[in-house]
Scaffold this active site. Structure first.
Site, mmCIF file in Angstrom:
data_model
loop_
_atom_site.group_PDB
_atom_site.id
_atom_site.type_symbol
_atom_site.label_atom_id
_atom_site.label_comp_id
_atom_site.label_asym_id
_atom_site.label_seq_id
_atom_site.Cartn_x
_atom_site.Cartn_y
_atom_site.Cartn_z
ATOM 1 C CG ASP A 1 -1.618 1.211 1.535
ATOM 2 O OD1 ASP A 1 -2.437 1.587 0.700
ATOM 3 O OD2 ASP A 1 -1.363 1.836 2.579
ATOM 4 C CG ASP B 1 -5.919 -2.556 5.378
ATOM 5 O OD1 ASP B 1 -5.483 -1.726 6.186
ATOM 6 O OD2 ASP B 1 -6.433 -2.228 4.285
#
Ligand code: ZN
Length: 428
Positions: A96, A259
């Site tokens: 990410d 997440d």
């Protein structure tokens, strides 16, 4: 639904000596300390997420040392995190951009190519397109009170990056990698419009960004709006899912993965709900017993230096407090006595504040007492079967230093992971 845990150097020393309150002098943190999946002996999550924000980049971010960054590049994320696929089959490894770290900047501080190199080095299974966070969100167009030019600009950057990202990532990284298109919008409708554009670009996995500060109902309305315009087989992720407690409301609603760090973080960032268990019907929360270390707590050290706190007396009460909690664990003293000893210590370490506002301090200690009392009465650490509680015992419930606090977070992750698995009907 996959539960992905966002890595943030959450390690503990497995050989930590709680009685002496220290690690062995021979300890080498990188090699000897252990991640949650190593401590528990299994992974309570379905995968890990590594943010680019953990790496130094000019003036932003950076939690890894230079040596760690080099090793990461050389070995890839899985080996670096000792989360190899052979040992943890069917898991994912997400990358990410860490958009939170640069949310205040005009534009993302790196190019699409740089992000692709980062994902290639890390050998990630999934990687998010470089996004620019939109913090504003309202349920309908009529409620817009913010600068809509700015949110439009940020959405435009996110979409342009996504178009470049999918094309270049497919060429550079190849088949084993799934590019994830990040969606930003300021209403459910504008999020759905962005999702449609990502589908046209070829994305088969999309992620809703900017959800962290939103309420569960708002997240649901965004998710439903996106789901209603994308193909059924397209997978959907929520980035930074902070509504961990309400996960049951999302499972089965077209959400494929989330997440989160919240089960771990609350162990030491929350003022009240530090340790939780699953009763079979709901999460039950407990407050950990605060016994800060005089010698390694900066505010306390300052008080000693300025003469507001007598070091000898503080150390003596601190030792007594720990001793009393351990005796309580063995059934050698009562809840009432334990609370009294704890209150003496809490009063002493708040001595400076007491001088200016004694009523406030008394009230705080009263609140803390009322929160810790149920923890002592129910002794949840004794009933938990996780490896952390089995090994650390009562130490897990003491709010004090990394080795106790992160262990408590790892326990929370195990409880949370079990709950997610149970909801999916696959509890071991
Ligand atoms: Zn446990």
């Amino acid at each position: 639904m996959k539960f992905v845990f966002a890595e943030n150097m959450d390690l503990v020393d497995p050989d930590y000596d709680f009685v002496k309150d220290r690690s062995s002098p021979e300890r080498e943190p990188y090699w000897d300390d252990m991640y949650t999946h190593e401590m528990l002996g299994y992974a309570p999550y379905d995968g890990l997420l590594v943010s680019k924000g953990l790496f130094h980049d000019g003036n932003i971010g950076g939690k890894y040392s230079e040596g760690q960054e080099m090793r990461f590049k050389r070995e890839g994320a899985r080996k670096f995190l000792r989360f190899e696929e052979e040992k943890y089959p069917n898991t994912v490894m997400w990358g990410d951009c860490g958009a939170f770290a640069y949310a205040n900047q005009e534009v993302p501080p790196f190019s699409v190519e740089e992000i692709i190199e980062f994902y290639a080095d890390g050998q990630f299974t999934h990687g998010c397109s470089p996004d620019h966070i939109i913090f504003d969100f309202v349920d309908t167009e009529f409620d817009i009170t913010f600068d809509d030019q700015e949110v439009k600009r940020r959405q435009q950057i996110t979409l342009e990056n996504a178009a470049e990202f999918i094309e270049k990532a497919n060429k550079r990284i190849g088949n084993h990698f799934t590019p994830v298109g990040v969606i930003h919008g300021w209403t459910p409708k504008t999020m759905a419009e962005a999702a449609e554009k990502l589908i046209k670009m070829g994305y088969k996995y999309v992620a809703l960004g900017g959800m962290v500060p939103l309420k569960a109902d708002q997240i649901k309305s965004a998710l439903n709006a996106v789901r209603s315009v994308i193909p059924k087989e397209t997978e959907v992720h929520i980035l930074g899912f902070a509504k961990a407690d309400q996960v049951h409301e999302f499972i089965g609603n077209g959400l494929n993965s989330i997440d989160t760090t919240s089960p771990l973080l609350r162990a030491f960032k929350d003022s009240r709900t530090n340790y939780f268990t699953w009763t079979g019907e709901n999460f039950e929360y407990f407050t950990a017993i605060r016994i800060p270390q005089v010698l390694s707590s900066n505010p306390l050290k300052k008080m000693v230096q300025s003469g507001q706190l007598e070091l000898e007396k503080a150390v003596k009460l601190e030792k007594q407090a720990i001793k009393e909690v351990r005796a309580f664990d063995k059934g050698e003293t009562t809840t009432k006595n334990t609370l009294e000893v704890l209150r003496d210590y809490w009063a002493l370490i708040n001595a400076d504040k007491s001088k200016t506002d004694p009523t406030k301090v008394n009230k705080e200690i009263q609140v803390l007492t009322s929160r810790v009392e149920p923890t002592l009465k129910k002794q949840p650490w004794k009933y938990c079967k996780c490896k952390i509680c089995q090994q650390a015992g009562v130490e897990v419930i003491i709010f004090r230093g990394n080795n106790r606090n992160r262990r408590r977070g790892m326990h929370n992750l195990s409880v949370y992971g079990d709950r997610v698995r149970e909801l999916k009907g696959e509890l071991r």
